[in-house]
Design a protein around this motif. Structure first.
Motif, PDB file in Angstrom:
ATOM      1  N   GLN A   1       0.830  -1.208   0.000  1.00  0.00           N
ATOM      2  CA  GLN A   1       0.000   0.000   0.000  1.00  0.00           C
ATOM      3  C   GLN A   1       0.866   1.260   0.000  1.00  0.00           C
ATOM      4  N   ALA A   2       2.053   1.176   0.582  1.00  0.00           N
ATOM      5  CA  ALA A   2       2.997   2.300   0.499  1.00  0.00           C
ATOM      6  C   ALA A   2       3.404   2.528  -0.952  1.00  0.00           C
ATOM      7  N   THR A   3       3.699   1.433  -1.671  1.00  0.00           N
ATOM      8  CA  THR A   3       4.073   1.530  -3.080  1.00  0.00           C
ATOM      9  C   THR A   3       2.934   2.132  -3.904  1.00  0.00           C
ATOM     10  N   HIS A   4       1.716   1.686  -3.635  1.00  0.00           N
ATOM     11  CA  HIS A   4       0.535   2.194  -4.335  1.00  0.00           C
ATOM     12  C   HIS A   4       0.382   3.698  -4.103  1.00  0.00           C
TER      13      HIS A   4
ATOM     14  N   LYS B   1       3.079   5.744  -5.923  1.00  0.00           N
ATOM     15  CA  LYS B   1       2.835   5.837  -7.368  1.00  0.00           C
ATOM     16  C   LYS B   1       1.837   6.957  -7.669  1.00  0.00           C
ATOM     17  N   ILE B   2       0.754   6.994  -6.901  1.00  0.00           N
ATOM     18  CA  ILE B   2      -0.246   8.052  -7.075  1.00  0.00           C
ATOM     19  C   ILE B   2       0.398   9.416  -6.854  1.00  0.00           C
TER      20      ILE B   2
ATOM     21  N   GLU C   1      10.539  -1.331  -6.508  1.00  0.00           N
ATOM     22  CA  GLU C   1       9.567  -0.395  -7.075  1.00  0.00           C
ATOM     23  C   GLU C   1       9.227   0.716  -6.096  1.00  0.00           C
ATOM     24  N   LEU C   2       9.186   0.384  -4.812  1.00  0.00           N
ATOM     25  CA  LEU C   2       8.937   1.407  -3.800  1.00  0.00           C
ATOM     26  C   LEU C   2      10.110   2.386  -3.751  1.00  0.00           C
ATOM     27  N   LEU C   3      11.326   1.866  -3.669  1.00  0.00           N
ATOM     28  CA  LEU C   3      12.507   2.738  -3.563  1.00  0.00           C
ATOM     29  C   LEU C   3      12.664   3.648  -4.783  1.00  0.00           C
ATOM     30  N   GLN C   4      12.271   3.162  -5.943  1.00  0.00           N
ATOM     31  CA  GLN C   4      12.409   3.977  -7.152  1.00  0.00           C
ATOM     32  C   GLN C   4      11.405   5.119  -7.201  1.00  0.00           C
ATOM     33  N   ASN C   5      10.428   5.089  -6.315  1.00  0.00           N
ATOM     34  CA  ASN C   5       9.452   6.175  -6.228  1.00  0.00           C
ATOM     35  C   ASN C   5       9.679   7.053  -5.001  1.00  0.00           C
ATOM     36  N   VAL C   6      10.870   6.977  -4.407  1.00  0.00           N
ATOM     37  CA  VAL C   6      11.189   7.723  -3.193  1.00  0.00           C
ATOM     38  C   VAL C   6      12.020   8.957  -3.524  1.00  0.00           C
TER      39      VAL C   6
END
Length: 307
Positions: A144-147, A150-151, A173-178
């Motif tokens: 849910q953090a990744t979701h 992304k938003i 994928e999470l780290l790449q959105n940080v």
């Protein structure tokens, strides 16, 4: 005024004050016991709100007295709780063993915090998209953090990850959105396998975190200060020297205060770290998480006194 959304945990803390940690098989008497509001998410949100940010919260509580108490703490701080919903599981709890040295060891029961689903993130989509910053930790589910991130990234919202409690295998994928990751030295070591003991090793760990996808890094080093690394700048910002009574929520206070001040382009990062460090130094001089978090006026007064 920054608009901050926190996706995170809501826990009631039971603080067990002890002279030191017991040895295996040893029975040790407590010197005191008390309860207080906490959870990394709640602490960070209340810190941001008390430092002037327009703060919203995404999370879950149980249908119990602890949940109602945590909801009241958020509302008392002026936090938007429209996306705090009720779970069939009990409200999260933390049991904090606080030693006379001020150091603590914490055991967590996730409870309702672990019941956050994709539907909850979708229900909060507009809240996320209208924010300047979104902050999350690892006391709620990774997916849910990744979701949520992304938003946020699609809407130009700055994403801030506090990787605590730390885990070795974090979804790439999470780290790449940080946009900003904020571990302490122990968490940085778990994430990178680099033991952080000084500025040189902090640089190595921060570089590794950037290689993993995080764009900017702050590693908090306790009494040594906070080391930051961006694409163009790096520096160790020294800590304020105080006598720590309870380090619970020190890092959470730091992060909430930081995002209340930080420009979205990170142009005032060092200045924001100094403000956050002062807020944290005030928090560790009192027992408890939420009760110890200072207001903007208290932090500004303390900074003025340093001049």
């Amino acid at each position: 005024m920054n608009k901050v959304t926190v996706l995170g945990s809501l826990n009631v803390d039971t603080i067990l004050q002890i002279p030191r940690l017991p040895q295996p098989g040893e029975t040790l008497a407590m010197t005191d016991q008390r309860s207080a509001g906490g959870g990394k998410g709640a602490n960070q949100a209340i810190s941001a709100a008390r430092s002037g940010a327009a703060t919203s919260f995404i999370g879950k509580i149980g249908d119990d007295e602890n949940g109602r108490m945590m909801l009241s703490f958020l509302k008392d701080a002026g936090i938007n709780t429209e996306q705090v919903t009720v779970s069939s599981k009990g409200t999260g709890q933390a049991f904090i063993m606080l030693q006379e040295s001020g150091e603590n060891s914490i055991i967590i029961y996730g409870g309702a915090n672990q019941e956050i689903k994709d539907a909850d993130i979708e229900n909060a989509r507009e809240m996320i998209q209208s924010s300047d910053f979104i902050v999350t930790q690892f006391e709620t589910p990774f997916d849910q953090a990744t979701h949520a991130f992304k938003i946020a990234k699609e809407a130009g919202v700055v994403t801030v990850l506090n990787p605590a409690p730390a885990h070795k295998n974090v979804d790439p994928e999470l780290l790449q959105n940080v946009d900003l990751i904020t571990p302490n030295e122990t968490e940085a070591e778990i994430l990178t396998e680099i033991k952080v003991v000084d500025q040189i090793t902090a640089h190595e760990a921060a570089t590794r975190l950037q290689e993993l996808g995080a764009k900017n890094v702050i590693i908090t080093l306790g009494g040594k200060g906070a080391y930051f690394k961006t694409a163009t700048e790096e520096k160790l910002v020294k800590a304020f020297k105080v006598h720590a009574i309870d380090t619970t929520a020190a890092g959470d206070t730091f992060l909430g205060a930081l995002v209340s001040r930080l420009n979205k382009d990170f142009s005032n990062l060092e200045e924001s770290i100094i403000y956050a460090s002062k807020a944290s130094s005030i928090a560790v001089q009192k027992v408890g998480a939420i009760p110890s978090i200072p207001t903007e006026a208290q932090v500004k007064a303390a900074l003025e006194a340093e001049k």
